[in-house]
Design an enzyme around this catalytic site. Structure first.
Site, short mmCIF file in Angstrom:
data_model
loop_
_atom_site.label_atom_id
_atom_site.label_comp_id
_atom_site.label_asym_id
_atom_site.label_seq_id
_atom_site.Cartn_x
_atom_site.Cartn_y
_atom_site.Cartn_z
CD GLU A 196 8.49 -2.66 8.30
OE1 GLU A 196 7.77 -3.65 8.12
OE2 GLU A 196 9.03 -2.04 7.37
CD GLU A 247 -5.50 -5.90 0.38
OE1 GLU A 247 -4.59 -5.78 -0.47
OE2 GLU A 247 -5.39 -6.65 1.38
CB CYS A 258 10.34 -0.13 2.64
SG CYS A 258 10.99 0.49 1.10
CG PHE A 306 -0.28 0.48 2.50
CD1 PHE A 306 -0.20 1.83 2.79
CD2 PHE A 306 0.31 -0.42 3.38
CE1 PHE A 306 0.44 2.28 3.94
CE2 PHE A 306 0.95 0.02 4.53
CZ PHE A 306 1.01 1.38 4.81
CE LYS A 323 -3.10 -8.49 -4.32
NZ LYS A 323 -3.49 -7.48 -3.28
CB SER A 382 4.78 -7.33 5.76
OG SER A 382 3.86 -8.32 5.36
P1 NAD Z 1 1.54 -6.59 3.09
O1 NAD Z 1 2.56 -7.66 3.19
O2 NAD Z 1 0.42 -6.59 4.06
O3 NAD Z 1 0.84 -6.63 1.63
C1 NAD Z 1 1.61 -6.62 0.45
C2 NAD Z 1 0.82 -7.30 -0.65
O4 NAD Z 1 0.61 -8.67 -0.30
C3 NAD Z 1 -0.56 -6.70 -0.89
O5 NAD Z 1 -0.84 -6.68 -2.27
C4 NAD Z 1 -1.48 -7.66 -0.15
O6 NAD Z 1 -2.77 -7.72 -0.71
C5 NAD Z 1 -0.78 -8.98 -0.31
N1 NAD Z 1 -1.04 -9.90 0.80
C6 NAD Z 1 -1.28 -9.57 2.10
N2 NAD Z 1 -1.49 -10.68 2.83
C7 NAD Z 1 -1.34 -11.73 1.99
C8 NAD Z 1 -1.42 -13.15 2.17
N3 NAD Z 1 -1.67 -13.70 3.36
N4 NAD Z 1 -1.23 -13.94 1.10
C9 NAD Z 1 -0.96 -13.40 -0.11
N5 NAD Z 1 -0.89 -12.07 -0.34
C10 NAD Z 1 -1.06 -11.24 0.71
O7 NAD Z 1 2.34 -5.20 3.11
P2 NAD Z 1 1.74 -3.74 3.19
O8 NAD Z 1 1.20 -3.49 4.57
O9 NAD Z 1 0.88 -3.46 2.04
O10 NAD Z 1 3.06 -2.87 2.97
C11 NAD Z 1 3.92 -2.49 4.01
C12 NAD Z 1 5.13 -3.41 4.09
O11 NAD Z 1 5.82 -3.40 2.85
C13 NAD Z 1 6.15 -2.96 5.11
O12 NAD Z 1 6.62 -4.09 5.80
C14 NAD Z 1 7.25 -2.33 4.28
O13 NAD Z 1 8.53 -2.34 4.87
C15 NAD Z 1 7.21 -3.20 3.08
N6 NAD Z 1 7.83 -2.55 1.94
C16 NAD Z 1 9.05 -3.02 1.54
C17 NAD Z 1 9.69 -2.42 0.48
C18 NAD Z 1 11.03 -2.94 0.01
O14 NAD Z 1 11.43 -2.62 -1.10
N7 NAD Z 1 11.72 -3.74 0.80
C19 NAD Z 1 9.09 -1.35 -0.18
C20 NAD Z 1 7.84 -0.91 0.25
C21 NAD Z 1 7.22 -1.53 1.32
#
Ligand code: NAD
Length: 507
Positions: A384, A177, A282, A150, A174, A227
């Protein structure tokens, strides 16, 4: 009636038919502004089929023509920049100017990907053996997918889709959401730029949709950002289904403050990178590591003063430093983290809990929070937080500061502020982290370098954007060719006849 955000498939907006939805909030007011469909497994399979049908024609389009589509796309995004930034800000909660930065950092990678004709060139060795030439080709994988977080709803989809489609693949995105509208608008702009229908598709969903992308054999590669627990799941599941995967996860980024650093610059850097975008980056700095108590005391005093001056409000208001967090659940989670820090005995210098913004009482706000005397066993240090919380973990000397930054389980970004070139060089060489800033607080590499963290911040052996992205989205074919001597050439020498049963070598 609540607006429904459509999927974008095969070049058109698609009405969902799964019957499942999630709310999309306006974090500034706390109200629901739209609903996003959560695709069924069958819907995702139909998207993959559309992409698969479109991909061969696109792969056969010469790379310069493909690059020109990206060039037109750049113009269209600049034309619509303000509208896109407003839309992004209204779903994510970051400020309007920060939203423009989110989009622009995505465009940087589109600019890089317009170099596809050059980046896709193979290698050629003539006369590798007698009459033998060897050359390599970079060919697209087919259908590839991206699953994005997000916190950068424009930048990260563009980091993935740009190189993938420039390399001749069809892409299924994808997106998160929580803020799904901008990715759909970007896909529409790609269509307007001349991208054939079916090459860039946006399908909304949750685990059900993601699992189809991971398991369907027509999808050849998965790029994930989010994450760490989900990154690990995606990496393992994609690999179990024979796909290549690059998965980027969470972070805890340190900034080492040497005693000789310019404290004014350090404080500016920490305030901007720690609290900008409400800490939902991040590459946010979430741990300051001052070297020596004298540095730490001065830093803590100056930070406390500056934190008190930060302006928090609705994301589209003028003159605010940061807006709301993305959801009420995010506010509750960060609030809980802060309480854990208090319970563990850290010194709370500024407490952002319970912030109410007048006129926006239901918005998802949190004030800036600052802790001192944080130790490496505390959860506010280890985990984090992903909110406007900065912690100070004091180090006795340079070696201890280097060890603190290196030993954390995450290894995304790190910084050092110093006037000492020798310390900076040593730090950059020895620190066990993927991206390093020297007197730079958010060292996100430019689009023509690669982006990727180490340890539990990144899984897979190739990074995002830069030359690695073209390696990730292509497979290499190596051709060894020999043309027998031609009778049409008077100087032709006959090639040896007869079968050989030994391993061919160049000796
Ligand atoms: P998230 O892991 O909750 O979601 C990321 C994606 O995975 C979304 O599209 C979500 O719909 C999907 N998803 C969530 N749960 C899932 C599941 N159980 N099975 C399959 N798909 C699933 O992350 P977020 O809250 O959207 O983003 C924040 C996180 O992203 C933070 O931890 C941040 O550090 C990380 N991030 C990392 C970088 C990097 O380059 N390392 C860059 C940006 C964000």
């Amino acid at each position: 009636m609540t607006r429904t955000i459509p999927h974008f498939v095969g070049g058109s907006l698609l009405t969902p038919d799964s019957g499942r939805f999630a709310d999309v909030f306006d974090p500034s007011t706390g109200s629901v502004q739209a609903r996003v469909p959560l695709a069924s497994a069958d819907e995702v399979r139909r998207v993959i089929a559309d992409a698969e049908a479109a991909q061969p024609g696109w792969a056969a389009t010469n790379p310069q023509k493909r690059a020109r589509v990206l060039m037109r796309f750049l113009d269209l995004v600049h034309r619509d920049m303000d509208d896109l930034a407003r839309l992004l800000s209204s779903e994510h909660g970051k400020t309007f100017e920060d939203a423009k930065g989110d989009i622009q950092r995505g465009l940087d990678v589109i600019e890089f990907a317009t170099g596809a004709p050059h980046l896709l060139k193979g290698e050629y060795s003539t006369e590798a053996g007698t009459g033998i030439d060897v050359y390599s080709l970079r060919q697209p994988l087919g259908v590839v997918a991206g699953i994005t977080p997000f916190n950068f709803p424009a930048m990260i989809p563009l980091w993935k889709a740009g190189p993938a489609i420039a390399a001749g693949n069809a892409f299924v995105l994808k997106p998160s959401e929580r803020d799904p509208s901008v990715p759909v608008r970007l896909a529409e702009l790609f269509l307007e730029a001349g991208l054939p229908a079916g090459i860039l598709n946006v399908v909304h969903g949750d685990k059900e949709a993601v699992d189809v992308l991971l398991e369907d054999e027509r999808v050849k590669a998965i790029g994930f950002v989010g994450s760490t627990p989900i990154a690990e799941y995606i990496y393992a599941t994609a690999a179990a289904h024979g796909k290549r995967a690059q998965c980027f996860g969470g972070a805890k980024n340190h900034l080492v403050v040497m005693p000789d650093a310019d404290l004014g610059q350090v404080v500016d850097a920490l305030i901007g990178s720690g609290y900008g975008s409400a800490g939902e980056r991040c590459m946010a700095i979430s741990v300051a590591v001052p070297v020596g108590d004298e540095t730490a005391d001065a830093l803590a005093a100056k930070l406390t003063e500056r934190v008190a001056q930060l302006r928090i409000g609705p994301s589209l208001a003028d003159g605010i430093d940061y807006g709301p967090l993305v959801t009420r659940a995010a506010v509750d989670r960060v609030t809980d983290c802060i309480q854990q820090g208090v319970d563990a005995g850290a010194t709370l210098l500024a407490d952002g809990r319970g912030l109410v913004v007048e006129g926006y009482e239901e918005g998802f706000y949190l004030g800036p929070t600052l802790f001192d005397h944080v130790t490496t066993d505390m959860s506010i240090y280890r985990e984090e937080i992903f909110g406007p919380v900065l912690v100070i973990a004091r180090a006795r000397d340079y070696e201890e500061a280097l060890a603190i930054a290196s030993d954390h389980e995450y290894g995304n970004g790190v910084g050092i502020f110093t006037r000492d070139g020798d310390a900076a060089r040593d730090f950059a060489a020895r620190v066990n982290v993927g991206m390093v800033g020297v007197n730079v607080p958010i060292p996100v590499p430019l689009g023509y370098y690669t982006f990727g963290g180490w340890k539990r911040s990144g899984f897979g052996d190739l990074n995002q954007h830069g030359p690695d992205s073209f390696r990730f989205y292509t497979k290499t074919k190596t051709v060894t060719s020999r043309w027998p001597a031609s009778p049409l050439r008077s100087v032709a020498e006959p090639v040896e006849a007869g079968a050989s049963f030994v391993m061919p070598t160049t000796r």
